[in-house]
Scaffold this motif. Structure first.
Motif, short mmCIF file in Angstrom:
data_model
loop_
_atom_site.label_atom_id
_atom_site.label_comp_id
_atom_site.label_asym_id
_atom_site.label_seq_id
_atom_site.Cartn_x
_atom_site.Cartn_y
_atom_site.Cartn_z
N ALA A 1 -1.60 -3.61 -4.68
CA ALA A 1 -1.01 -4.00 -3.22
C ALA A 1 0.65 -3.55 -3.31
CB ALA A 1 -1.00 -5.40 -3.13
N ILE A 2 1.24 -3.73 -4.50
CA ILE A 2 2.60 -3.15 -4.52
C ILE A 2 2.41 -1.69 -4.31
CG2 ILE A 2 4.57 -2.82 -6.15
CD1 ILE A 2 3.88 -5.69 -7.21
N LEU A 3 1.56 -0.92 -5.16
CA LEU A 3 1.44 0.59 -4.95
C LEU A 3 1.46 1.01 -3.59
CD1 LEU A 3 -0.62 1.48 -7.79
CD2 LEU A 3 1.71 1.97 -7.90
N LEU A 4 0.43 0.34 -2.84
CA LEU A 4 0.17 0.78 -1.60
C LEU A 4 1.53 0.28 -0.69
CD1 LEU A 4 -3.39 -0.57 -0.80
CD2 LEU A 4 -2.60 1.85 -1.07
N ALA A 5 2.30 -0.74 -0.76
CA ALA A 5 3.24 -1.03 -0.03
C ALA A 5 4.34 -0.09 -0.22
CB ALA A 5 4.04 -2.51 -0.57
N ARG A 6 4.59 0.46 -1.46
CA ARG A 6 5.64 1.34 -1.76
C ARG A 6 5.31 2.73 -1.10
NH1 ARG A 6 6.25 1.71 -8.05
NH2 ARG A 6 7.64 3.52 -7.54
N GLU A 7 4.03 3.27 -1.08
CA GLU A 7 3.66 4.34 -0.17
C GLU A 7 3.54 4.45 1.08
OE1 GLU A 7 -0.56 7.18 0.00
OE2 GLU A 7 -0.33 5.44 -1.39
N HIS A 8 3.20 3.38 1.88
CA HIS A 8 2.81 3.06 3.27
C HIS A 8 4.03 2.29 3.92
CE1 HIS A 8 -1.19 5.14 3.11
NE2 HIS A 8 -1.36 4.29 2.22
N ARG A 9 4.70 1.34 3.28
CA ARG A 9 5.86 0.86 4.13
C ARG A 9 5.36 -0.15 4.98
NH1 ARG A 9 10.71 1.44 1.01
NH2 ARG A 9 10.08 2.47 -0.82
N PRO A 10 4.47 -1.10 4.90
CA PRO A 10 3.93 -1.86 6.09
C PRO A 10 5.03 -2.75 6.70
CG PRO A 10 3.18 -2.73 3.99
CD PRO A 10 3.90 -1.48 3.81
N GLU A 11 4.88 -3.08 8.11
CA GLU A 11 5.88 -4.00 8.49
C GLU A 11 5.68 -5.42 7.82
OE1 GLU A 11 5.76 -1.16 12.56
OE2 GLU A 11 4.54 -2.77 12.17
N MET A 12 4.56 -5.62 7.66
CA MET A 12 4.50 -7.07 7.18
C MET A 12 3.30 -7.25 6.31
SD MET A 12 3.86 -10.77 9.22
CE MET A 12 2.27 -10.65 9.36
N ALA A 13 3.25 -8.37 5.27
CA ALA A 13 2.09 -8.34 4.67
C ALA A 13 1.46 -9.54 4.47
CB ALA A 13 2.36 -8.27 2.99
N LEU A 14 0.02 -9.61 4.53
CA LEU A 14 -0.68 -10.99 4.56
C LEU A 14 -1.31 -11.24 3.27
CD1 LEU A 14 -1.91 -13.30 5.85
CD2 LEU A 14 -3.83 -11.86 6.60
N LEU A 15 -0.90 -12.22 2.53
CA LEU A 15 -1.10 -12.07 1.04
C LEU A 15 -2.01 -13.42 0.90
CD1 LEU A 15 2.50 -11.41 -0.33
CD2 LEU A 15 0.44 -9.74 0.00
N ASP A 16 -2.89 -13.33 -0.12
CA ASP A 16 -3.56 -14.29 -0.80
C ASP A 16 -2.79 -14.79 -2.10
OD1 ASP A 16 -5.55 -16.19 -1.65
OD2 ASP A 16 -6.68 -14.77 -3.12
N ILE A 17 -2.99 -16.01 -2.39
CA ILE A 17 -1.74 -16.54 -3.41
C ILE A 17 -2.41 -16.44 -4.80
CG2 ILE A 17 -0.44 -18.51 -4.41
CD1 ILE A 17 -0.23 -19.35 -1.48
N ARG A 18 -3.74 -16.90 -5.16
CA ARG A 18 -3.99 -17.06 -6.32
C ARG A 18 -5.18 -15.73 -6.51
NH1 ARG A 18 -4.64 -23.40 -7.87
NH2 ARG A 18 -2.36 -24.01 -7.17
N MET A 19 -4.68 -14.97 -7.49
CA MET A 19 -5.55 -13.77 -7.81
C MET A 19 -5.34 -13.52 -9.12
SD MET A 19 -4.54 -11.31 -4.70
CE MET A 19 -2.81 -11.20 -5.01
N ASP A 20 -6.16 -12.72 -9.96
CA ASP A 20 -6.27 -12.48 -11.30
C ASP A 20 -5.05 -11.32 -11.19
OD1 ASP A 20 -8.29 -13.90 -12.07
OD2 ASP A 20 -9.76 -12.35 -11.97
#
Length: 250
Positions: free
Chosen positions: A69-88
């Motif tokens: 998610a962080i790698l994609l956010a850095r590459e594509h710079r979305p305007e907003m993120a929808l995030l699940d909370i508890r993940m491995d």
């Protein structure tokens, strides 16, 4: 949540052919599509969200873990993120903090958990919205639409404030009094920047198109519901907005 390895096919999903960054994807009419990052480690939930949001007109970038998610956010710079909370690995909270502090990307949460500690952390991070699973995509999309519109309003307001500040002549307001710009700023700071209630009232007025009295009443109700003083609640509102535009970098 279902543990799963990192996906190998990270991509931006649209109904039209991919368009390389920095050009934003467009629909058939040439209208820019709204770019959204969606993160959930349950692949069935992720696929359902992606399908519904693409159908609603979003350009969706998806990941099933925090690192991607962080790698994609850095590459594509979305305007907003929808995030699940508890993940491995990295949690949704970890991803949200990175998006806020380094990329200045606003976010909302979608999770099966709504305990007191979780809600407190959501508020502390400054999320635009929070939805509790299970929900149909038809219920999720309108909230995402509203949060995305709010994210764009905040970005425009921050950009306008920055432009206005940059346009002010150096030392304006100080020359006639003989005071230096630094001295004037220090003198004004206690009254202009250290009073959270007026600042929070202004934020609510702008965000919800309220007059001053209605905005103040809403702030008072929020303070009473949270069991905090008016000043504490106002400070939390101001801090949440500031976190969206914090200076920083990778």
């Amino acid at each position: 949540m279902n543990p799963s390895p990192s996906i190998s096919g990270m991509r931006s999903r649209t109904e039209s052919a991919p368009v390389p960054d920095p050009v934003r994807p467009t629909d058939g009419a040439g209208t820019a599509r709204r770019r959204l990052l969606v993160v959930d480690d349950d692949r069935l939930v992720l696929a359902t969200l992606v399908h519904g949001l693409v159908h609603a007109g979003f350009d969706v970038i998806d990941a099933d873990n925090g690192d991607d998610a962080i790698l994609l956010a850095r590459e594509h710079r979305p305007e907003m993120a929808l995030l699940d909370i508890r993940m491995d690995g990295l949690s949704g909270f970890d991803v949200a903090a990175y998006l806020r502090d380094h990329l200045h990307i606003p976010f909302m949460f979608l999770s099966a958990f709504n305990d007191e500690a979780t809600v407190a952390q959501i508020r502390a991070l400054g999320a635009l919205a929070y939805l509790v699973k299970p929900l149909d995509v038809a219920q999720i999309v309108p909230v995402v639409e509203q949060a995305h519109a709010e994210a764009l309003r905040l970005a425009r307001s921050a950009a306008q404030a920055s432009a206005n500040a940059a346009a002010l002549p150096v030392g304006e307001g100080a020359a006639s009094s003989g005071a230096t710009p630094a001295a004037t700023a220090l003198d004004d700071a206690p009254t202009l920047l250290q009073q959270p209630v007026p600042l929070a009232v202004g934020i609510l007025m702008h965000r919800y198109s309220l007059n001053r009295q209605v905005a103040l009443d809403r702030l008072r109700r929020a303070a009473a519901q949270e069991g905090r003083s008016l000043e504490q609640t106002a400070t939390a509102v101001v801090t949440a907005v500031e976190q969206l535009v914090l200076p920083g970098g990778l």
